[in-house]
Write a protein that holds these residues in place. Structure first.
Motif, PDB file in Angstrom:
ATOM      1  N   PHE A  46       0.842  -1.187   0.000  1.00 26.80           N
ATOM      2  CA  PHE A  46       0.000   0.000   0.000  1.00 26.80           C
ATOM      3  C   PHE A  46       0.881   1.242   0.000  1.00 26.80           C
ATOM      4  CE2 PHE A  46      -2.459  -3.468   1.664  1.00 26.80           C
ATOM      5  CZ  PHE A  46      -3.716  -3.305   1.095  1.00 26.80           C
ATOM      6  N   SER A  47       0.726   2.064  -1.035  1.00 22.96           N
ATOM      7  CA  SER A  47       1.587   3.229  -1.197  1.00 22.96           C
ATOM      8  C   SER A  47       1.173   4.413  -0.349  1.00 22.96           C
ATOM      9  CB  SER A  47       1.593   3.674  -2.670  1.00 22.96           C
ATOM     10  OG  SER A  47       2.130   2.681  -3.494  1.00 22.96           O
ATOM     11  N   ASN A  48      -0.093   4.427   0.095  1.00 19.80           N
ATOM     12  CA  ASN A  48      -0.600   5.577   0.837  1.00 19.80           C
ATOM     13  C   ASN A  48      -1.381   5.119   2.064  1.00 19.80           C
ATOM     14  OD1 ASN A  48      -0.011   8.295  -0.460  1.00 19.80           O
ATOM     15  ND2 ASN A  48      -0.674   7.102  -2.240  1.00 19.80           N
ATOM     16  N   ALA A  49      -0.686   4.440   2.973  1.00 22.07           N
ATOM     17  CA  ALA A  49      -1.290   4.011   4.227  1.00 22.07           C
ATOM     18  C   ALA A  49      -1.039   5.078   5.289  1.00 22.07           C
ATOM     19  CB  ALA A  49      -0.705   2.675   4.680  1.00 22.07           C
ATOM     20  N   ILE A  50      -2.096   5.517   5.941  1.00 21.38           N
ATOM     21  CA  ILE A  50      -2.012   6.635   6.875  1.00 21.38           C
ATOM     22  C   ILE A  50      -2.414   6.183   8.278  1.00 21.38           C
ATOM     23  CG2 ILE A  50      -2.813   8.967   7.384  1.00 21.38           C
ATOM     24  CD1 ILE A  50      -1.174   8.715   4.783  1.00 21.38           C
ATOM     25  N   SER A  51      -1.623   6.603   9.257  1.00 19.06           N
ATOM     26  CA  SER A  51      -1.909   6.324  10.661  1.00 19.06           C
ATOM     27  C   SER A  51      -2.929   7.319  11.191  1.00 19.06           C
ATOM     28  CB  SER A  51      -0.618   6.419  11.478  1.00 19.06           C
ATOM     29  OG  SER A  51      -0.890   6.378  12.857  1.00 19.06           O
ATOM     30  N   GLN A  52      -3.769   6.864  12.120  1.00 19.79           N
ATOM     31  CA  GLN A  52      -4.791   7.742  12.681  1.00 19.79           C
ATOM     32  C   GLN A  52      -4.250   8.669  13.763  1.00 19.79           C
ATOM     33  OE1 GLN A  52      -6.111   4.949  10.804  1.00 19.79           O
ATOM     34  NE2 GLN A  52      -6.474   6.931   9.848  1.00 19.79           N
ATOM     35  N   SER A  53      -2.982   8.542  14.077  1.00 23.46           N
ATOM     36  CA  SER A  53      -2.329   9.479  14.993  1.00 23.46           C
ATOM     37  C   SER A  53      -0.828   9.403  14.781  1.00 23.46           C
ATOM     38  CB  SER A  53      -2.651   9.151  16.456  1.00 23.46           C
ATOM     39  OG  SER A  53      -1.966  10.037  17.332  1.00 23.46           O
ATOM     40  N   PRO A  54      -0.106  10.515  14.952  1.00 24.75           N
ATOM     41  CA  PRO A  54       1.346  10.490  14.804  1.00 24.75           C
ATOM     42  C   PRO A  54       2.085  10.047  16.063  1.00 24.75           C
ATOM     43  CG  PRO A  54       0.626  12.741  15.130  1.00 24.75           C
ATOM     44  CD  PRO A  54      -0.621  11.900  15.093  1.00 24.75           C
ATOM     45  N   VAL A  55       1.374   9.531  17.077  1.00 22.30           N
ATOM     46  CA  VAL A  55       2.025   9.007  18.285  1.00 22.30           C
ATOM     47  C   VAL A  55       1.443   7.637  18.624  1.00 22.30           C
ATOM     48  CG1 VAL A  55       2.585  11.292  19.178  1.00 22.30           C
ATOM     49  CG2 VAL A  55       0.465  10.193  19.859  1.00 22.30           C
ATOM     50  N   CYS A  56       2.093   6.964  19.589  1.00 19.41           N
ATOM     51  CA  CYS A  56       1.922   5.519  19.764  1.00 19.41           C
ATOM     52  C   CYS A  56       0.539   5.068  20.215  1.00 19.41           C
ATOM     53  CB  CYS A  56       2.968   5.013  20.754  1.00 19.41           C
ATOM     54  SG  CYS A  56       4.670   5.240  20.210  1.00 19.41           S
ATOM     55  N   SER A  57       0.160   5.387  21.454  1.00 24.79           N
ATOM     56  CA  SER A  57      -1.057   4.800  22.016  1.00 24.79           C
ATOM     57  C   SER A  57      -2.306   5.099  21.200  1.00 24.79           C
ATOM     58  CB  SER A  57      -1.249   5.262  23.463  1.00 24.79           C
ATOM     59  OG  SER A  57      -0.298   4.663  24.308  1.00 24.79           O
ATOM     60  N   ILE A 345      -4.424 -13.929  -1.986  1.00 21.64           N
ATOM     61  CA  ILE A 345      -4.847 -12.541  -2.177  1.00 21.64           C
ATOM     62  C   ILE A 345      -4.117 -11.837  -3.316  1.00 21.64           C
ATOM     63  CG2 ILE A 345      -5.466 -12.313   0.252  1.00 21.64           C
ATOM     64  CD1 ILE A 345      -2.974 -10.569   0.638  1.00 21.64           C
ATOM     65  N   GLY A 346      -3.281 -12.551  -4.035  1.00 22.47           N
ATOM     66  CA  GLY A 346      -2.620 -11.922  -5.168  1.00 22.47           C
ATOM     67  C   GLY A 346      -1.511 -10.980  -4.733  1.00 22.47           C
ATOM     68  N   SER A 347      -1.102 -10.113  -5.653  1.00 29.64           N
ATOM     69  CA  SER A 347      -0.003  -9.196  -5.369  1.00 29.64           C
ATOM     70  C   SER A 347      -0.231  -7.911  -6.146  1.00 29.64           C
ATOM     71  CB  SER A 347       1.342  -9.817  -5.760  1.00 29.64           C
ATOM     72  OG  SER A 347       1.363 -10.106  -7.153  1.00 29.64           O
ATOM     73  N   GLY A 348       0.593  -6.915  -5.872  1.00 24.37           N
ATOM     74  CA  GLY A 348       0.497  -5.650  -6.574  1.00 24.37           C
ATOM     75  C   GLY A 348       0.687  -4.480  -5.638  1.00 24.37           C
ATOM     76  N   VAL A 349       0.638  -3.290  -6.196  1.00 27.23           N
ATOM     77  CA  VAL A 349       0.791  -2.054  -5.443  1.00 27.23           C
ATOM     78  C   VAL A 349      -0.531  -1.294  -5.499  1.00 27.23           C
ATOM     79  CG1 VAL A 349       2.013   0.141  -5.261  1.00 27.23           C
ATOM     80  CG2 VAL A 349       3.255  -1.929  -5.938  1.00 27.23           C
ATOM     81  N   VAL A 350      -1.041  -0.927  -4.326  1.00 27.28           N
ATOM     82  CA  VAL A 350      -2.285  -0.171  -4.227  1.00 27.28           C
ATOM     83  C   VAL A 350      -1.935   1.295  -4.007  1.00 27.28           C
ATOM     84  CG1 VAL A 350      -4.380   0.215  -2.872  1.00 27.28           C
ATOM     85  CG2 VAL A 350      -3.591  -2.125  -3.326  1.00 27.28           C
ATOM     86  N   PRO A 351      -2.216   2.183  -4.953  1.00 29.08           N
ATOM     87  CA  PRO A 351      -1.851   3.592  -4.802  1.00 29.08           C
ATOM     88  C   PRO A 351      -2.860   4.409  -4.002  1.00 29.08           C
ATOM     89  CG  PRO A 351      -2.767   3.237  -6.977  1.00 29.08           C
ATOM     90  CD  PRO A 351      -2.724   1.889  -6.313  1.00 29.08           C
ATOM     91  N   GLY A 352      -4.073   3.912  -3.851  1.00 25.39           N
ATOM     92  CA  GLY A 352      -5.114   4.689  -3.195  1.00 25.39           C
ATOM     93  C   GLY A 352      -4.913   4.827  -1.694  1.00 25.39           C
ATOM     94  N   ILE A 353      -5.604   5.773  -1.091  1.00 29.48           N
ATOM     95  CA  ILE A 353      -5.512   6.035   0.344  1.00 29.48           C
ATOM     96  C   ILE A 353      -6.178   4.925   1.136  1.00 29.48           C
ATOM     97  CG2 ILE A 353      -6.295   7.578   2.191  1.00 29.48           C
ATOM     98  CD1 ILE A 353      -6.088   9.883   0.176  1.00 29.48           C
ATOM     99  N   VAL A 354      -5.449   4.405   2.120  1.00 26.82           N
ATOM    100  CA  VAL A 354      -6.010   3.476   3.101  1.00 26.82           C
ATOM    101  C   VAL A 354      -5.583   3.952   4.486  1.00 26.82           C
ATOM    102  CG1 VAL A 354      -6.001   1.535   1.492  1.00 26.82           C
ATOM    103  CG2 VAL A 354      -4.053   1.868   3.027  1.00 26.82           C
ATOM    104  N   GLU A 355      -6.221   3.412   5.519  1.00 30.55           N
ATOM    105  CA  GLU A 355      -5.935   3.825   6.890  1.00 30.55           C
ATOM    106  C   GLU A 355      -5.631   2.603   7.743  1.00 30.55           C
ATOM    107  OE1 GLU A 355      -8.426   7.817   7.571  1.00 30.55           O
ATOM    108  OE2 GLU A 355      -9.723   6.063   7.370  1.00 30.55           O
ATOM    109  N   LEU A 356      -4.774   2.763   8.737  1.00 31.80           N
ATOM    110  CA  LEU A 356      -4.466   1.641   9.622  1.00 31.80           C
ATOM    111  C   LEU A 356      -5.718   1.150  10.342  1.00 31.80           C
ATOM    112  CD1 LEU A 356      -1.014   2.525  11.228  1.00 31.80           C
ATOM    113  CD2 LEU A 356      -1.510   1.147   9.203  1.00 31.80           C
ATOM    114  N   MET A 357      -6.673   2.025  10.548  1.00 35.46           N
ATOM    115  CA  MET A 357      -7.930   1.660  11.187  1.00 35.46           C
ATOM    116  C   MET A 357      -8.693   0.600  10.390  1.00 35.46           C
ATOM    117  SD  MET A 357     -10.803   4.375  12.503  1.00 35.46           S
ATOM    118  CE  MET A 357     -11.388   4.768  10.833  1.00 35.46           C
TER     119      MET A 357
END
Length: 482
Positions: A46-57, A345-357
């Protein structure tokens, strides 16, 4: 997966504070990460995986529950997630999985400075085996199982040594005594002992979190190419238009409490910190390789979903800041995410936005288990067969006074990011940030107060408000019309 088919195992590897551009498969030409790169080739990257917070907990609470940090009430470090929250590991445990963990969990308060050096307390998290090692700071004693292993098995203690000519990094434990190695050892033991039944194991090593203390043998090769390592991405004066917390942390991490004063560091210092950080990523790759070999040796590789990601990123001197805080630059919230299950599940690169949530919903669907109604993410499974598909039109991340060091003012901020635009709203004052990621990928020019972009700012603010509205807890469910 067909009903009645054997349930897959899950090897869930989560590193700590590893930004997306630290792997060969994400374009880094300096690191040595052949094992993770091969995992990406065999799986979905996943090329654009985003965390829901920039800190740990907050991030960990979110991707373990599938809920926003404010919704699962894990909005800050040093607070306890409520007993009522349900982790995806608990759902798998109740469905017959044997679950284990090595390393960090960080869903409850850990505060050695107050004299509380025992293991963090736990909710009913579903882990049958729990090998706790919160970090590598020598404050936990034998409550940290990694320290107990050093003491009981190897007759030694945790130690680091000064790095000649640079006070900002350390020489860490040798590779085979490192906490990352120990975390992998526990996973390998679990893999061997639980063949024949469905299992999940969370490998939560502390690397490449600061202090930057790789084994010397891991950083040694970087010393020969030190002058080739790029300096942090920073332009003098760029913070003048940014939020106040960035100007504070420019003078030292965590508002000056944790070292790394950017203006006082030499070019050599900056390059050595980057080299140490990358060396820790190289060590992670070695240990990932060992775990993958264990899956193959026990003939479980094709039966196991492997997930690799980090909880959030690291500033690493970019924008004149080290460590983390109320910052939503790509280096802080954009993380690596790879999911592999050969033959399924196959393989490849996903460019779209996804979230860790999105991870809990994904895990449940891959395991043919029902969705849990409290979750707020989306399953990534449709993207496995349609790499170009769109799951989200934006990503959301938040920092709600998540750490205690920013008090003038307290740091409350949130972010919404589309493929082109990023808006950061400071809720503590009238500050904010707006970036055109297409024309300014380095996020250098803040357009927040530029009158020419008022329409974009309004559009992104509306998008942020829509994301806020969906942080409302889905529970309790409606039982009737009134």
């Amino acid at each position: 997966m067909n009903p009645g088919e054997k349930k897959p195992n899950i090897l869930w590897i989560c590193t700590d504070q590893q930004r997306f551009d630290t792997l060969g498969c994400y374009g880094n030409k300096f690191v040595s990460t052949p094992n993770i790169d091969r995992l990406a080739e065999e799986g979905v990257q996943f090329s654009n995986a985003i965390s829901q917070s920039p800190v740990c907990s907050p991030s960990r609470g979110s991707f373990l529950t599938g809920r926003y940090p404010v919704t699962c009430r894990q909005r800050q470090n040093g607070a306890d997630i409520p007993d009522s929250e349900v982790l995806v590991t608990k759902l798998l445990h109740d469905a017959g999985y044997r679950c284990g963990l090595s390393g960090k969990l960080h869903l409850r308060a850990c505060n050695p400075s107050s004299g509380c050096t025992e293991m963090e307390s736990r909710i009913d998290d579903g882990y049958d085996e729990f090998h706790w090692s919160h970090d590598t700071a020598p404050v936990w004693g034998l409550h940290n199982e990694y320290y107990a292993w050093l003491h009981d098995v190897h007759g030694t203690t945790y130690r680091t040594e000064a790095f000649e000519g640079c006070e900002h990094i350390r020489k860490g434990m040798p590779k085979d005594l490192h906490q990352t190695h120990w975390c992998a050892d526990k996973a390998i033991d679990f893999i061997k002992e639980n063949k024949g039944r469905p299992w999940l194991f969370s490998v939560n090593m502390y690397d490449p979190h600061h202090p930057f203390d790789p084994p010397y043998e891991m950083i040694e090769r970087y010393l020969d190419i030190l002058d080739d390592i790029p300096l942090p991405s920073y332009e003098e004066g760029e913070l003048a238009s940014k939020t106040v917390w960035q100007r504070q942390d420019h003078l030292g991490g965590y508002n000056g409490t944790s070292g790394y004063p950017f203006p006082e560091m030499s070019d050599r210092d900056h390059r050595l910190v980057r080299a140490a950080y990358w060396a820790m990523c190289d060590l992670i790759d070695i240990e990932v390789g060992r775990m993958l070999d264990a899956l193959k040796e026990t003939e479980q590789y094709e039966d196991t979903i492997v997930i690799f990601h980090s909880d959030h990123g690291e500033m690493l001197g970019d924008h004149g800041i080290y460590l983390k805080g109320p910052f939503f630059y790509e280096c802080a919230i954009h993380v690596p995410l790879i999911i592999s299950w050969p033959g399924h599940i196959g393989s490849g690169v996903v460019p779209g936005i996804v979230e860790l949530m999105d991870l809990p919903e994904t895990i449940l669907e891959l395991c043919s288990l029902p969705s849990y109604p409290a979750m707020q993410g989306k399953s990534l499974v449709p993207l496995f067969s349609d790499n170009e598909g769109k799951l989200h039109d934006s990503a959301y991340s938040e920092y709600m006074n998540a750490m205690p060091w920013h008090t003038s003012p307290k740091a409350f901020a949130s972010m919404v990011r589309t493929e082109r635009w990023k808006l950061v709203a400071s809720h503590s004052d009238d500050g904010g940030e707006l970036y055109d990621l297409c024309n300014d990928p380095d996020e250098r020019v803040n357009l927040f107060h530029d009158p020419e972009y008022i329409d974009v700012r309004l559009e992104m603010t509306e998008k942020l408000l829509r994301r806020w509205s969906f942080t409302v807890d889905p529970l309790p469910e409606r039982k009737s019309a009134w």
